[in-house]
Design a protein around this motif. Structure first.
Motif, PDB file in Angstrom:
ATOM      1  N   GLN A  95       0.717  -1.123   0.179  1.00 55.01           N
ATOM      2  CA  GLN A  95      -0.087  -0.076   0.010  1.00 55.01           C
ATOM      3  C   GLN A  95       0.733   1.205   0.032  1.00 55.01           C
ATOM      4  O   GLN A  95       0.503   2.296  -0.893  1.00 55.01           O
ATOM      5  N   ARG A  96       1.619   1.191   0.938  1.00 55.22           N
ATOM      6  CA  ARG A  96       2.693   2.538   0.825  1.00 55.22           C
ATOM      7  C   ARG A  96       3.571   2.656  -0.264  1.00 55.22           C
ATOM      8  O   ARG A  96       3.752   3.797  -0.954  1.00 55.22           O
ATOM      9  N   ILE A 100      -1.792   2.125  -2.820  1.00 60.69           N
ATOM     10  CA  ILE A 100      -2.933   1.747  -3.336  1.00 60.69           C
ATOM     11  C   ILE A 100      -3.703   1.075  -1.840  1.00 60.69           C
ATOM     12  O   ILE A 100      -3.092   1.517  -0.725  1.00 60.69           O
ATOM     13  N   GLN A 101      -5.003   0.938  -1.787  1.00 60.68           N
ATOM     14  CA  GLN A 101      -5.585   0.440  -0.907  1.00 60.68           C
ATOM     15  C   GLN A 101      -6.099  -1.038  -1.334  1.00 60.68           C
ATOM     16  O   GLN A 101      -6.858  -1.194  -2.069  1.00 60.68           O
TER      17      GLN A 101
END
Length: 125
Positions: A95-96, A100-101
């Motif tokens: 994600q980092r 993105i999620q």
């Protein structure tokens, strides 16, 4: 849309199974016609009560009430549940890095189960 006895029965079969089930497995266990099984599965998927995945041109269904992964034996095709999940740190990293999620993940491992692995060793002798 209201729930029906068949939907409830099929949901209970999936909910109590520790491994994914095909529509044919559910048909046998529920003693319900295959078209009725597919209609119930469609409803349960649309309402988020179950999840599915496809493997070898067959769909498998499992409960969405608990987080688990699966192992399938490439020789006997038996499923095994995996309740441990250590991927959360990797999710955070992705994600980092990718900005993105991640909303969910699904892992299916494939290999030889203990019984088939043991049989393979016996066959080598």
């Amino acid at each position: 849309m209201r729930t029906t006895r068949n939907r409830d029965n099929i949901f209970q079969i999936i909910e109590t199974s520790s491994v994914p089930l095909s529509a044919y497995d559910i048909e046998k266990l529920s003693k319900t016609s295959l078209p009725t099984v597919y209609r119930a599965l469609d409803y349960l998927l649309r309402t988020g009560q179950i999840k599915s995945f496809s493997l070898h041109q067959c769909s498998y269904y499992y409960s969405s009430s608990e987080h688990k992964h699966f192992f399938i034996c490439s020789k006997c095709n038996h499923f095994f549940p995996i309740y441990d999940c250590f991927i959360e740190e990797y999710e955070k990293h992705l994600q980092r890095k990718m900005k993105i999620q991640i909303q969910e993940h699904f892992i299916l491992f494939k290999g030889l189960c203990p019984k088939c692995l043991q049989q393979q060793e016996v066959d080598k002798r």
